[in-house]
Design an enzyme around this catalytic site. Sequence first.
Site, PDB file in Angstrom:
ATOM      1  N   SER A   1      91.133  28.451 104.974  1.00 33.81           N
ATOM      2  CA  SER A   1      91.913  29.557 105.547  1.00 33.81           C
ATOM      3  C   SER A   1      93.140  29.124 106.329  1.00 33.81           C
ATOM      4  O   SER A   1      93.927  29.982 106.752  1.00 33.81           O
ATOM      5  CB  SER A   1      91.018  30.415 106.451  1.00 33.81           C
ATOM      6  OG  SER A   1      90.171  31.230 105.679  1.00 33.81           O
TER       7      SER A   1
ATOM      8  N   LYS B   1      96.476  30.516 105.441  1.00 34.89           N
ATOM      9  CA  LYS B   1      97.039  31.760 105.968  1.00 34.89           C
ATOM     10  C   LYS B   1      98.224  31.523 106.907  1.00 34.89           C
ATOM     11  O   LYS B   1      98.956  32.467 107.221  1.00 34.89           O
ATOM     12  CB  LYS B   1      95.958  32.561 106.686  1.00 34.89           C
ATOM     13  CG  LYS B   1      94.828  33.037 105.766  1.00 34.89           C
ATOM     14  CD  LYS B   1      93.814  33.861 106.528  1.00 34.89           C
ATOM     15  CE  LYS B   1      92.722  34.411 105.621  1.00 34.89           C
ATOM     16  NZ  LYS B   1      91.635  33.454 105.388  1.00 34.89           N
TER      17      LYS B   1
ATOM     18  N   SER C   1      90.561  36.019 110.561  1.00 29.77           N
ATOM     19  CA  SER C   1      90.782  35.293 109.302  1.00 29.77           C
ATOM     20  C   SER C   1      90.406  36.134 108.088  1.00 29.77           C
ATOM     21  O   SER C   1      89.792  35.652 107.133  1.00 29.77           O
ATOM     22  CB  SER C   1      89.993  33.983 109.292  1.00 29.77           C
ATOM     23  OG  SER C   1      90.448  33.117 108.272  1.00 29.77           O
TER      24      SER C   1
ATOM     25  N   LYS D   1      94.881  28.366 113.895  1.00 29.09           N
ATOM     26  CA  LYS D   1      94.135  28.841 112.731  1.00 29.09           C
ATOM     27  C   LYS D   1      93.031  27.862 112.352  1.00 29.09           C
ATOM     28  O   LYS D   1      93.221  26.646 112.370  1.00 29.09           O
ATOM     29  CB  LYS D   1      95.100  29.010 111.538  1.00 29.09           C
ATOM     30  CG  LYS D   1      94.507  29.790 110.393  1.00 29.09           C
ATOM     31  CD  LYS D   1      94.347  31.254 110.752  1.00 29.09           C
ATOM     32  CE  LYS D   1      93.370  31.973 109.821  1.00 29.09           C
ATOM     33  NZ  LYS D   1      91.955  31.620 110.076  1.00 29.09           N
TER      34      LYS D   1
END
Length: 404
Positions: free
Chosen positions: A77, A80, A137, A248
């Site tokens: 993720s 992202k 997320s 993140k």
Amino acid sequence: MHRKWKWIVCSWLMIISLLTPPAVSARSYIQYEEETGQEREGADQALITAPSGLLMEAQTGTVIFEKDADTKRSPASITKIMTLILIFDAIEKGTLKMDDIVTTSAHAKSMGGSQVFLEEGETQDVETMIKCIVIASGNDASVAMAEHIGGSEEEFVRQMNERAAGLGMDHTHFMDCCGLTDSAEHYTTARDIALMSRELITKYPKILEYSSIWMDTITHVTRQGTSEFGLTNTNKLLRAYEGCVGLKTGSTSLARFCLSAVAERNGIMLISVVMAAPDSKGRVKDAAAMLNYGFSRCSLYEDEEPGKLADLPVKGGVEESVPLVYEKKFQYLSTDGTAITDVKKELRIPGEAKAPLKEGDKAGELIYSANGKELGSIGILYGKSIKKATYGDCLKKMWKEALF
């Protein structure tokens, strides 16, 4: 007599042997240096247990620590981050607004993994979608935004790869906008993650307002009715590390546990990237270890008041002087653990400039040094354009001086 000379010769041989260094000393020294150098490098690499990691200072982009930072790995993720860059790019261009309404497609709803459980046809504004992506997320929110901006996820991913290439992310290739894919063609590196993280937080610092949120809620409005849904940040470092403001996380069975952590202390912002850690606690521990290492060694000097610049006389121009401006603010990052003190500045500009002059062209420079070492410089630029005086301009000037 013979015995006496024999004793003298032996004595001199003993003295010479004591004073002369062993013949292998040079080789031994080189070998020692190589071994200790390897030990130091090994000690540095032992800072983290994850196979790949990198620590970068955000303002200057200086890399402070790295371990296997160019090996291609699945980012999960953390993908992202690039999705968010494109979202904020669109907002900056004016093609997207925070209160624009985004509709969830069947494809976006079908995403598995981490999600906020958007229903097909459900609408949310852009700001809510950003929160869903950054805090929880949400894969479904990421795809919904990709389709809204690019028309399709495929086109959006093409733009992601194009943007990555523009940032110099030479070892990165995206296959989706959320990192859920298990394709071997979806990869990046610790260095490239740091590059895109830096782009996001320095170009669009507003992202840190969202990435530092620990908990929030969104409202689902669907055919089934209205319901509240809680968002909890996946970045546990927010509550475990002083100064952490983002950014993140990512984890899949292929990527293992990844993290791009951002923390700020005393005006210094660091980006700590961990890839393929064995577990969630390991990535947090490694990210914190690199941040501690960086904050203990970094000292940032910024010249907030470089001094007012006097106008520069102009020869042969329609105006007699030109204003000067600084190209940028001077910054210097020390990473050896020593504070930057007793900074000296030297202004280097000519006594006059010769027309014509173009605004923005370099007129000189301001040089910074400390302890006999040059730290760097910033350009001094012409603040306006000045044309070369014609014969008619000279006559007008003479008449004006004569009359007044």
